[in-house]
Every structure is written in structure tokens, then in C-alpha cells.
Design a protein around this motif. Sequence first.
Motif, PDB file in Angstrom:
ATOM      1  N   ILE A   1      51.707  43.431  43.178  1.00 62.83           N
ATOM      2  CA  ILE A   1      50.630  43.022  42.272  1.00 62.83           C
ATOM      3  C   ILE A   1      49.665  44.185  42.030  1.00 62.83           C
ATOM      4  CG2 ILE A   1      48.594  41.533  42.045  1.00 62.83           C
ATOM      5  CD1 ILE A   1      50.113  39.341  43.445  1.00 62.83           C
ATOM      6  N   LYS A   2      49.283  44.861  43.127  1.00 61.73           N
ATOM      7  CA  LYS A   2      48.333  45.968  43.004  1.00 61.73           C
ATOM      8  C   LYS A   2      48.871  47.104  42.139  1.00 61.73           C
ATOM      9  CE  LYS A   2      46.535  45.155  47.663  1.00 61.73           C
ATOM     10  NZ  LYS A   2      46.421  45.711  49.031  1.00 61.73           N
ATOM     11  N   SER A   3      50.199  47.256  42.107  1.00 56.62           N
ATOM     12  CA  SER A   3      50.799  48.363  41.361  1.00 56.62           C
ATOM     13  C   SER A   3      50.967  48.059  39.881  1.00 56.62           C
ATOM     14  CB  SER A   3      52.173  48.714  41.955  1.00 56.62           C
ATOM     15  OG  SER A   3      53.100  47.660  41.737  1.00 56.62           O
ATOM     16  N   ARG A   4      50.725  46.807  39.500  1.00 56.05           N
ATOM     17  CA  ARG A   4      50.899  46.442  38.099  1.00 56.05           C
ATOM     18  C   ARG A   4      49.843  47.124  37.233  1.00 56.05           C
ATOM     19  NH1 ARG A   4      55.456  46.065  37.393  1.00 56.05           N
ATOM     20  NH2 ARG A   4      55.309  47.300  39.289  1.00 56.05           N
ATOM     21  N   PRO A   5      50.249  47.556  36.038  1.00 52.44           N
ATOM     22  CA  PRO A   5      49.325  48.274  35.137  1.00 52.44           C
ATOM     23  C   PRO A   5      48.047  47.517  34.823  1.00 52.44           C
ATOM     24  CG  PRO A   5      51.586  48.481  34.367  1.00 52.44           C
ATOM     25  CD  PRO A   5      51.612  47.491  35.499  1.00 52.44           C
ATOM     26  N   PHE A   6      48.159  46.164  34.671  1.00 55.61           N
ATOM     27  CA  PHE A   6      46.953  45.419  34.297  1.00 55.61           C
ATOM     28  C   PHE A   6      45.930  45.403  35.425  1.00 55.61           C
ATOM     29  CE2 PHE A   6      49.378  42.120  36.391  1.00 55.61           C
ATOM     30  CZ  PHE A   6      48.430  41.287  36.961  1.00 55.61           C
ATOM     31  N   ILE A   7      46.402  45.477  36.699  1.00 54.12           N
ATOM     32  CA  ILE A   7      45.470  45.560  37.826  1.00 54.12           C
ATOM     33  C   ILE A   7      44.758  46.900  37.802  1.00 54.12           C
ATOM     34  CG2 ILE A   7      45.327  45.792  40.343  1.00 54.12           C
ATOM     35  CD1 ILE A   7      45.639  42.996  39.793  1.00 54.12           C
ATOM     36  N   LYS A   8      45.522  47.970  37.622  1.00 57.06           N
ATOM     37  CA  LYS A   8      44.939  49.315  37.601  1.00 57.06           C
ATOM     38  C   LYS A   8      43.956  49.458  36.444  1.00 57.06           C
ATOM     39  CE  LYS A   8      48.858  51.561  39.851  1.00 57.06           C
ATOM     40  NZ  LYS A   8      48.090  51.983  41.029  1.00 57.06           N
ATOM     41  N   LYS A   9      44.284  48.844  35.319  1.00 56.26           N
ATOM     42  CA  LYS A   9      43.415  48.907  34.150  1.00 56.26           C
ATOM     43  C   LYS A   9      42.075  48.234  34.423  1.00 56.26           C
ATOM     44  CE  LYS A   9      43.045  47.188  29.409  1.00 56.26           C
ATOM     45  NZ  LYS A   9      43.725  46.406  28.331  1.00 56.26           N
ATOM     46  N   PHE A  10      42.139  47.051  35.015  1.00 55.83           N
ATOM     47  CA  PHE A  10      40.908  46.286  35.237  1.00 55.83           C
ATOM     48  C   PHE A  10      40.117  46.746  36.441  1.00 55.83           C
ATOM     49  CE2 PHE A  10      42.986  43.240  32.401  1.00 55.83           C
ATOM     50  CZ  PHE A  10      41.927  42.893  31.581  1.00 55.83           C
ATOM     51  N   GLU A  11      40.714  47.595  37.281  1.00 58.27           N
ATOM     52  CA  GLU A  11      39.944  48.149  38.402  1.00 58.27           C
ATOM     53  C   GLU A  11      38.766  48.962  37.884  1.00 58.27           C
ATOM     54  OE1 GLU A  11      42.204  50.421  41.109  1.00 58.27           O
ATOM     55  OE2 GLU A  11      43.169  48.696  42.047  1.00 58.27           O
ATOM     56  N   LYS A  12      38.914  49.503  36.691  1.00 62.56           N
ATOM     57  CA  LYS A  12      37.862  50.334  36.119  1.00 62.56           C
ATOM     58  C   LYS A  12      36.906  49.523  35.249  1.00 62.56           C
ATOM     59  CE  LYS A  12      40.856  54.409  36.033  1.00 62.56           C
ATOM     60  NZ  LYS A  12      41.461  55.475  35.199  1.00 62.56           N
ATOM     61  N   ASN A  13      37.308  48.321  34.884  1.00 64.27           N
ATOM     62  CA  ASN A  13      36.460  47.530  33.998  1.00 64.27           C
ATOM     63  C   ASN A  13      36.654  46.045  34.300  1.00 64.27           C
ATOM     64  OD1 ASN A  13      34.752  46.816  31.919  1.00 64.27           O
ATOM     65  ND2 ASN A  13      36.368  46.860  30.381  1.00 64.27           N
ATOM     66  N   LEU A  14      36.095  45.627  35.402  1.00 67.23           N
ATOM     67  CA  LEU A  14      36.309  44.270  35.863  1.00 67.23           C
ATOM     68  C   LEU A  14      35.407  43.268  35.150  1.00 67.23           C
ATOM     69  CD1 LEU A  14      36.506  44.758  39.705  1.00 67.23           C
ATOM     70  CD2 LEU A  14      38.381  44.292  38.158  1.00 67.23           C
ATOM     71  N   SER A  15      35.994  42.134  34.793  1.00 65.40           N
ATOM     72  CA  SER A  15      35.186  41.010  34.341  1.00 65.40           C
ATOM     73  C   SER A  15      34.903  40.137  35.550  1.00 65.40           C
ATOM     74  CB  SER A  15      35.961  40.193  33.296  1.00 65.40           C
ATOM     75  OG  SER A  15      37.080  39.581  33.893  1.00 65.40           O
ATOM     76  N   ARG A  16      33.973  39.219  35.406  1.00 64.31           N
ATOM     77  CA  ARG A  16      33.637  38.368  36.539  1.00 64.31           C
ATOM     78  C   ARG A  16      34.834  37.507  36.940  1.00 64.31           C
ATOM     79  NH1 ARG A  16      28.933  33.831  36.252  1.00 64.31           N
ATOM     80  NH2 ARG A  16      30.533  32.727  35.090  1.00 64.31           N
ATOM     81  N   ASN A  17      35.490  36.908  35.958  1.00 65.88           N
ATOM     82  CA  ASN A  17      36.622  36.032  36.257  1.00 65.88           C
ATOM     83  C   ASN A  17      37.768  36.797  36.899  1.00 65.88           C
ATOM     84  OD1 ASN A  17      35.272  33.843  35.205  1.00 65.88           O
ATOM     85  ND2 ASN A  17      36.153  34.055  33.171  1.00 65.88           N
ATOM     86  N   PHE A  18      38.016  38.014  36.403  1.00 69.71           N
ATOM     87  CA  PHE A  18      39.120  38.789  36.967  1.00 69.71           C
ATOM     88  C   PHE A  18      38.797  39.231  38.389  1.00 69.71           C
ATOM     89  CE2 PHE A  18      41.887  42.423  37.641  1.00 69.71           C
ATOM     90  CZ  PHE A  18      43.104  41.904  37.219  1.00 69.71           C
ATOM     91  N   SER A  19      37.540  39.507  38.656  1.00 68.49           N
ATOM     92  CA  SER A  19      37.127  39.886  40.009  1.00 68.49           C
ATOM     93  C   SER A  19      37.414  38.754  40.981  1.00 68.49           C
ATOM     94  CB  SER A  19      35.630  40.212  40.034  1.00 68.49           C
ATOM     95  OG  SER A  19      35.324  41.247  39.139  1.00 68.49           O
ATOM     96  N   ILE A  20      37.134  37.528  40.546  1.00 68.64           N
ATOM     97  CA  ILE A  20      37.402  36.372  41.381  1.00 68.64           C
ATOM     98  C   ILE A  20      38.902  36.224  41.618  1.00 68.64           C
ATOM     99  CG2 ILE A  20      37.324  33.847  41.449  1.00 68.64           C
ATOM    100  CD1 ILE A  20      34.648  34.011  39.999  1.00 68.64           C
ATOM    101  N   PHE A  21      39.688  36.409  40.562  1.00 71.21           N
ATOM    102  CA  PHE A  21      41.139  36.302  40.690  1.00 71.21           C
ATOM    103  C   PHE A  21      41.674  37.302  41.715  1.00 71.21           C
ATOM    104  CE2 PHE A  21      45.251  38.121  39.433  1.00 71.21           C
ATOM    105  CZ  PHE A  21      46.062  37.003  39.561  1.00 71.21           C
ATOM    106  N   VAL A  22      41.194  38.532  41.644  1.00 73.49           N
ATOM    107  CA  VAL A  22      41.647  39.572  42.576  1.00 73.49           C
ATOM    108  C   VAL A  22      41.318  39.184  44.012  1.00 73.49           C
ATOM    109  CG1 VAL A  22      41.279  41.953  43.328  1.00 73.49           C
ATOM    110  CG2 VAL A  22      41.528  41.449  40.909  1.00 73.49           C
ATOM    111  N   GLY A  23      40.098  38.727  44.248  1.00 72.57           N
ATOM    112  CA  GLY A  23      39.694  38.356  45.602  1.00 72.57           C
ATOM    113  C   GLY A  23      40.424  37.147  46.136  1.00 72.57           C
ATOM    114  N   VAL A  24      40.631  36.142  45.272  1.00 68.98           N
ATOM    115  CA  VAL A  24      41.330  34.930  45.691  1.00 68.98           C
ATOM    116  C   VAL A  24      42.759  35.255  46.124  1.00 68.98           C
ATOM    117  CG1 VAL A  24      42.328  32.758  44.867  1.00 68.98           C
ATOM    118  CG2 VAL A  24      39.954  33.311  44.335  1.00 68.98           C
ATOM    119  N   ILE A  25      43.426  36.131  45.392  1.00 67.72           N
ATOM    120  CA  ILE A  25      44.817  36.473  45.700  1.00 67.72           C
ATOM    121  C   ILE A  25      44.910  37.535  46.786  1.00 67.72           C
ATOM    122  CG2 ILE A  25      46.974  37.365  44.775  1.00 67.72           C
ATOM    123  CD1 ILE A  25      46.214  34.600  43.737  1.00 67.72           C
TER     124      ILE A  25
END
Length: 290
Positions: A188-212
Motif C-alpha cells: 500500500i505504501k509503495s502505491r503511487p497515490f500514497i506517495k502523491k498524497f504524502e506531500k498534499n494530504l487531505s483530512r479524510n485521506f489522513s484518516i484513511f492512512v492512519g486507520v489502515i
Amino acid sequence: MDYKQSLNSSLKSAWIIIKLVIPIYIFAEVLYYYNILSYISFLVEPLTSFLDLPKEAALSILSGIFLNLYAAIAFAAPLDLTPKEWTILAVFLGICHSLIVETAVMKKIGLPNGYSILLRLISGVIVAFLVTFLPNELFNGIVSNVIVEKKEYINLSDVLISSFVDSIKLTIEIIILISLIILFMDYIKSRPFIKKFEKNLSRNFSIFVGVILGITYGAGILIKEAKSSSLTKRDIFFIGTFLMICHAIIEDTLLFVIFNANLYVIVIFRIIAAIIFSLILLKLYDRRVI
């Protein structure tokens, strides 16, 4: 995806598990054999009684709160817990574990230590208590993948040999599970969309990352955002509150599922609790009550 790095992570985790689970499991069996727990369980007995857990679960709860889930499971494994009791324990410790380490992590994103500790202790007790009201029939028919029989020991030597063998079996089960989870998480961490959003996180995506992925990884990337001010203090408060109740939902849950715990109850209760507590506390935050 770097499989070599995943393998190294798995080996490191395996070593940590071996150092924790085997000695603690054997130690727990010795305590049970000499009935020493009856002298110290009073420390947590009000909590175990409140959550309909046996008083012998005291060391599991204490080790989970101050150490981690591996230690908690090692202390609980020799007990003859029912599927419902394993589920209650999973819900409580899923919310309230590794307080020292994870509270320090949340402190780095701006949440006070007192708030983090009280939130997790109070929410953990409340949510686990609610699980006690579920009908026993809901937990019937669950078959454990790990069989830990309650044994009658002849002497201390018998305790040590038998518990060592059982602890090895348990350790192997956990290592296999954790290794598979690490591979999945690294994927999951190696997926491009994760790497992309690491630099520009939204609130909802931040929650998704932490939950998983859990507090350590989820808050790790949030720390960068907190410093760069791309997230408001309000966003950080909401995310941190949510994640303290519901994080690493895959790993934490599966560790207990192999011992009879009900996966659906654990996941549903933690997610709903995280939503409710976060929204209520956000309202109080907006009113400057906290």
C-alpha cells in the motif's frame, strides 16, 4: 515495492515478537501455576469486573496499556477466554495500548499528553463496556485458529517445558500473520497515490492512512503536514482524536481474531466510536471547551 526492505521489516518484527511473546508467555504460566495473580489482580480488578473479564486478565490489560499488543496477547493466551471475552479485550486494547509510545507520537502533532491518555482510557472502557451487552449467541460458532488448552501441570518443570512449546506455536502464528500484514502494508505504501498524497494530504485521506497503517505511520506523515501548516489545528485535532480510537484496524484486529475474537464487532464498534467521539469533541473544541 522493495521486497528486501519488507523482508528486513518482517525479520525485525519477528525478533521483537520472539523476545516478547516467549518469555512473557512462560512467565504468565508460572504466575498462573503459583496463583500469584490473585495477589496483584486487585490493581485492575474493578476494570476487569466492569468489562466482564476474568481477574486473571489484569496482566494482559496492564501490559497492553504500557507495552504493546504482543505482550498483552502473551499474557492472555494461557487463559481460557471465551470468544466474547477475547472480543471485549480486543476492543479495549485496540483503543488503549502502547500509551507511552503512541502518546509521544500524538504530542508531536500538537495533542497534549493528558488529552491523549484520558481520551483513550475513557473511550476504551466505554466502547468495550458496550460490547458486554451483545448477546452471547453472536459469538457462537467462532472457531479459533490457535488452540491453547488449559492444562493441569505436575510440577514447575512441566510448566516450563509445556509453556515453552505452546509459546513457540503462538509465536509462529503471530510472526506469519505479521509478516503477511507487513507485505500488504508495504505494498500500500509503495502505491503511487500514497506517495502523491504524502506531500498534499487531505483530512479524510489522513484518516484513511492512519486507520489502515496505524498511528506511527499515519501520524508520521501528519507531523510533516503539521509543520508545513497545510492542515489547520482544527483538522489535526479531529484527525488525532479519530486515530487514537481507530487506527491499525487490520493488524490490531487480526491479532485477536486468531484467538476467537469477532472481527466484525471489533471493526464496527471502533469505527463508530471514533466517528461519534471525534464529532462530539470537535464540537467542544470549536466552543473552546477543550
